[in-house]
Design an enzyme around this catalytic site. Structure first.
Site, PDB file in Angstrom:
ATOM      1  N   GLY A  78       0.824  -1.212   0.000  1.00 39.54           N
ATOM      2  CA  GLY A  78       0.000   0.000   0.000  1.00 39.54           C
ATOM      3  C   GLY A  78       0.853   1.256   0.000  1.00 39.54           C
ATOM      4  CB  ALA A  79       4.205   1.835  -1.276  1.00 37.31           C
ATOM      5  CG  ASN A  80      -1.447   3.470  -3.723  1.00 38.32           C
ATOM      6  OD1 ASN A  80      -1.442   2.448  -3.061  1.00 38.32           O
ATOM      7  ND2 ASN A  80      -2.515   4.231  -3.862  1.00 38.32           N
ATOM      8  CB  THR A  81      -1.993   7.075  -1.158  1.00 38.82           C
ATOM      9  OG1 THR A  81      -2.462   8.334  -0.678  1.00 38.82           O
ATOM     10  CG2 THR A  81      -2.813   5.964  -0.516  1.00 38.82           C
ATOM     11  N   GLY A  82      -0.562   7.964   1.347  1.00 40.44           N
ATOM     12  CA  GLY A  82      -0.624   7.967   2.807  1.00 40.44           C
ATOM     13  C   GLY A  82       0.665   7.550   3.491  1.00 40.44           C
ATOM     14  CB  ILE A  83       1.103   5.686   6.684  1.00 39.36           C
ATOM     15  CG1 ILE A  83       0.267   6.658   7.526  1.00 39.36           C
ATOM     16  CG2 ILE A  83       2.242   5.116   7.513  1.00 39.36           C
ATOM     17  CD1 ILE A  83      -0.528   5.995   8.653  1.00 39.36           C
ATOM     18  N   GLY A  84       2.000   4.660   3.759  1.00 36.61           N
ATOM     19  CA  GLY A  84       2.816   3.722   2.984  1.00 36.61           C
ATOM     20  C   GLY A  84       3.762   4.429   2.033  1.00 36.61           C
ATOM     21  CB  SER A 137      -5.089   1.137  14.316  1.00 35.25           C
ATOM     22  OG  SER A 137      -5.833   2.238  14.815  1.00 35.25           O
ATOM     23  CE1 TYR A 166      -8.504   0.394  10.096  1.00 33.74           C
ATOM     24  CE2 TYR A 166      -8.855   1.561  12.162  1.00 33.74           C
ATOM     25  CZ  TYR A 166      -8.052   1.256  11.079  1.00 33.74           C
ATOM     26  OH  TYR A 166      -6.793   1.808  10.983  1.00 33.74           O
TER      27      TYR A 166
HETATM   28  N1  LIG Z   1      -4.470   7.261   9.123  1.00 34.67           N
HETATM   29  C1  LIG Z   1      -4.557   6.947  10.407  1.00 34.67           C
HETATM   30  O1  LIG Z   1      -4.931   7.772  11.263  1.00 34.67           O
HETATM   31  C2  LIG Z   1      -4.192   5.558  10.857  1.00 34.67           C
HETATM   32  C3  LIG Z   1      -4.231   5.303  12.253  1.00 34.67           C
HETATM   33  C4  LIG Z   1      -3.893   4.028  12.690  1.00 34.67           C
HETATM   34  C5  LIG Z   1      -3.518   3.053  11.777  1.00 34.67           C
HETATM   35  N2  LIG Z   1      -3.512   3.331  10.438  1.00 34.67           N
HETATM   36  C6  LIG Z   1      -3.116   2.257   9.508  1.00 34.67           C
HETATM   37  O2  LIG Z   1      -2.123   2.743   8.620  1.00 34.67           O
HETATM   38  C7  LIG Z   1      -2.120   1.949   7.443  1.00 34.67           C
HETATM   39  C8  LIG Z   1      -2.030   2.865   6.230  1.00 34.67           C
HETATM   40  O3  LIG Z   1      -3.234   3.613   6.128  1.00 34.67           O
HETATM   41  P1  LIG Z   1      -3.298   5.140   5.679  1.00 34.67           P
HETATM   42  O4  LIG Z   1      -3.779   5.901   6.835  1.00 34.67           O
HETATM   43  O5  LIG Z   1      -2.059   5.544   4.980  1.00 34.67           O
HETATM   44  O6  LIG Z   1      -4.543   5.033   4.667  1.00 34.67           O
HETATM   45  P2  LIG Z   1      -4.705   5.299   3.112  1.00 34.67           P
HETATM   46  O7  LIG Z   1      -4.200   6.634   2.743  1.00 34.67           O
HETATM   47  O8  LIG Z   1      -6.135   4.974   2.822  1.00 34.67           O
HETATM   48  O9  LIG Z   1      -3.758   4.186   2.448  1.00 34.67           O
HETATM   49  C9  LIG Z   1      -4.094   2.832   2.530  1.00 34.67           C
HETATM   50  C10 LIG Z   1      -3.257   2.029   1.564  1.00 34.67           C
HETATM   51  O10 LIG Z   1      -3.714   0.666   1.599  1.00 34.67           O
HETATM   52  C11 LIG Z   1      -4.030   0.270   0.267  1.00 34.67           C
HETATM   53  N3  LIG Z   1      -5.087  -0.727   0.146  1.00 34.67           N
HETATM   54  C12 LIG Z   1      -6.404  -0.615   0.466  1.00 34.67           C
HETATM   55  N4  LIG Z   1      -7.050  -1.723   0.085  1.00 34.67           N
HETATM   56  C13 LIG Z   1      -6.131  -2.542  -0.491  1.00 34.67           C
HETATM   57  C14 LIG Z   1      -6.187  -3.816  -1.115  1.00 34.67           C
HETATM   58  N5  LIG Z   1      -7.332  -4.478  -1.283  1.00 34.67           N
HETATM   59  N6  LIG Z   1      -5.041  -4.362  -1.596  1.00 34.67           N
HETATM   60  C15 LIG Z   1      -3.878  -3.705  -1.503  1.00 34.67           C
HETATM   61  N7  LIG Z   1      -3.754  -2.473  -0.933  1.00 34.67           N
HETATM   62  C16 LIG Z   1      -4.885  -1.911  -0.455  1.00 34.67           C
HETATM   63  C17 LIG Z   1      -4.471   1.560  -0.412  1.00 34.67           C
HETATM   64  O11 LIG Z   1      -4.472   1.400  -1.829  1.00 34.67           O
HETATM   65  P3  LIG Z   1      -5.568   2.210  -2.718  1.00 34.67           P
HETATM   66  O12 LIG Z   1      -5.109   3.646  -2.691  1.00 34.67           O
HETATM   67  O13 LIG Z   1      -5.496   1.554  -4.036  1.00 34.67           O
HETATM   68  O14 LIG Z   1      -6.895   2.027  -2.045  1.00 34.67           O
HETATM   69  C18 LIG Z   1      -3.407   2.499   0.104  1.00 34.67           C
HETATM   70  O15 LIG Z   1      -2.203   2.306  -0.588  1.00 34.67           O
HETATM   71  C19 LIG Z   1      -3.397   1.105   7.488  1.00 34.67           C
HETATM   72  O16 LIG Z   1      -3.057  -0.212   7.852  1.00 34.67           O
HETATM   73  C20 LIG Z   1      -4.215   1.758   8.597  1.00 34.67           C
HETATM   74  O17 LIG Z   1      -5.059   0.841   9.247  1.00 34.67           O
HETATM   75  C21 LIG Z   1      -3.818   4.555   9.976  1.00 34.67           C
END
Ligand SMILES: NC(=O)c1ccc[n+]([C@@H]2O[C@H](COP(=O)([O-])OP(=O)(O)OC[C@H]3O[C@@H](n4cnc5c(N)ncnc54)[C@H](OP(=O)(O)O)[C@@H]3O)[C@@H](O)[C@H]2O)c1
Length: 300
Positions: free
Chosen positions: A14-20, A143, A170
């Site tokens: 999931g490296a295309n956006t966000g934390i990844g 999380s 979740y």
């Molecule tokens: N943001 C927060 O406040 C927070 C807090 C606690 C934990 N987290 C955790 O941090 C991690 C990263 O989340 P984020 O906040 O950066 O969210 P995000 O911006 O929504 O990024 C999520 C990533 O996961 C990918 N993903 C979703 N469904 C997928 C699938 N079926 N197969 C492969 N990849 C998939 C997304 O790809 P697409 O763009 O293609 O959907 C995107 O690359 C998650 O595990 C989340 O639970 C986040």
């Protein structure tokens, strides 16, 4: 056939956006050869171009859809073919269903399937390669929301067919991450492979905004708005994605954590799990059930 990569290799899902994206960037900056995964090739290519521009490093991109065992198996086969070593595996990809229930290709509820069962299968497929070139690290992005499942997993309805609430679903998937981490860390003790999990904090990303591709399969369920709003009401100011990635990068690279394993971190600080989350009997039960569910869908 490998591609001649001699650098340490880090897979970031999931490296295309966000934390990844920011995790991939940080690991590339630190000299690792990053394998960035994305399920959408176009969004993946855009992100990789950005990381390469900002770091001056080469980053590899591979497709991976954690909602499909076929995709997971294809990804693992490609990795095993191309990379003689895997030094870091960051299970970052994840989703929060945001008021919609949908299922993975094998019929698992999406949060359970994508956040837990997909990474479970992927790890099992890469496990021997990771062990073979230890020392290595597996980092699981969980999380603090796991606490919103204070009664643990509902083993009678893991797919949430009987009752569905987005936050609960979740929370349970992130609790599953912690169970997985604890059992895997114990299984790999002494192998040189460490396994840790983290809460990145509240981070401004696209989490909780279901993507169009997912909504195509979704059933909208009545939201428990009162509960959701209450949960969201006390959130602090969100961190940037770059700051949100610091714990993942730290757990993946910090020399001080080279031998730390089986630990849950709140950001970069070791933290105590709630009794339910620390229950190894429940963790083993999920492991056994996950093995059973994966075995229902063998490779053809
Ligand atoms: N943001 C927060 O406040 C927070 C807090 C606690 C934990 N987290 C955790 O941090 C991690 C990263 O989340 P984020 O906040 O950066 O969210 P995000 O911006 O929504 O990024 C999520 C990533 O996961 C990918 N993903 C979703 N469904 C997928 C699938 N079926 N197969 C492969 N990849 C998939 C997304 O790809 P697409 O763009 O293609 O959907 C995107 O690359 C998650 O595990 C989340 O639970 C986040």
């Amino acid at each position: 056939m490998n591609n001649g990569v001699t650098q340490p290799v880090a897979i970031v899902t999931g490296a295309n956006t966000g934390i990844g994206l920011e995790t991939a960037l940080g690991l590339a900056e630190r000299g690792l050869r990053v394998v960035a995964t994305a399920r959408d090739p176009e969004r993946g290519a855009t992100a990789v171009a950005e990381i390469e521009r900002r770091t001056g490093k080469t980053v590899d991109l591979l497709p991976l859809d954690l909602a499909s065992f076929v995709s997971i198996r294809e990804f693992a086969a490609t990795v095993l073919d191309r990379y003689p070593r895997i030094d870091v595996l960051v299970h970052n990809a994840g989703l929060a269903p945001g008021g919609h229930r949908w299922e993975t290709q094998e019929g698992f509820e999406a949060a359970f399937g994508v956040n837990h069962l997909g990474p479970f299968l992927l790890t099992s497929l890469l496990r021997e390669r990771i062990i073979a070139r230890a020392p290595a690290r597996i980092v699981i992005v969980s999380s603090g929301a796991y606490r919103a499942a204070p009664d643990g997993l509902c083993f009678d309805d893991l797919q949430h067919r009987e009752r569905f609430h987005s936050l609960q679903v979740y929370a349970e998937s992130k609790l599953a991450n912690l169970y997985f981490m604890q059992i895997l860390a114990r299984q790999l003790a002494g192998s040189g492979v460490t396994v840790n999990a983290l809460n990145p904090g509240y981070v401004a990303t696209q989490l909780g905004q279901p993507r169009e591709a997912d909504l195509a399969h979704a059933v909208t369920v009545p939201r428990d708005n009162a509960a959701s709003n209450a949960a969201l009401a006390n959130l602090p100011e969100p961190l940037t994605a770059a700051r949100g990635a610091v714990p993942s990068i730290t757990l993946a690279t910090s020399p001080e954590l080279a031998t730390t394993t089986g630990v849950y971190f709140e950001r970069t600080k070791p933290a105590t799990l709630t009794p339910v989350a620390a229950d190894l009997g429940l963790a083993q039960r999920l492991w056994d059930e996950s093995e059973r569910l994966v075995a229902l869908h063998p490779a053809h």
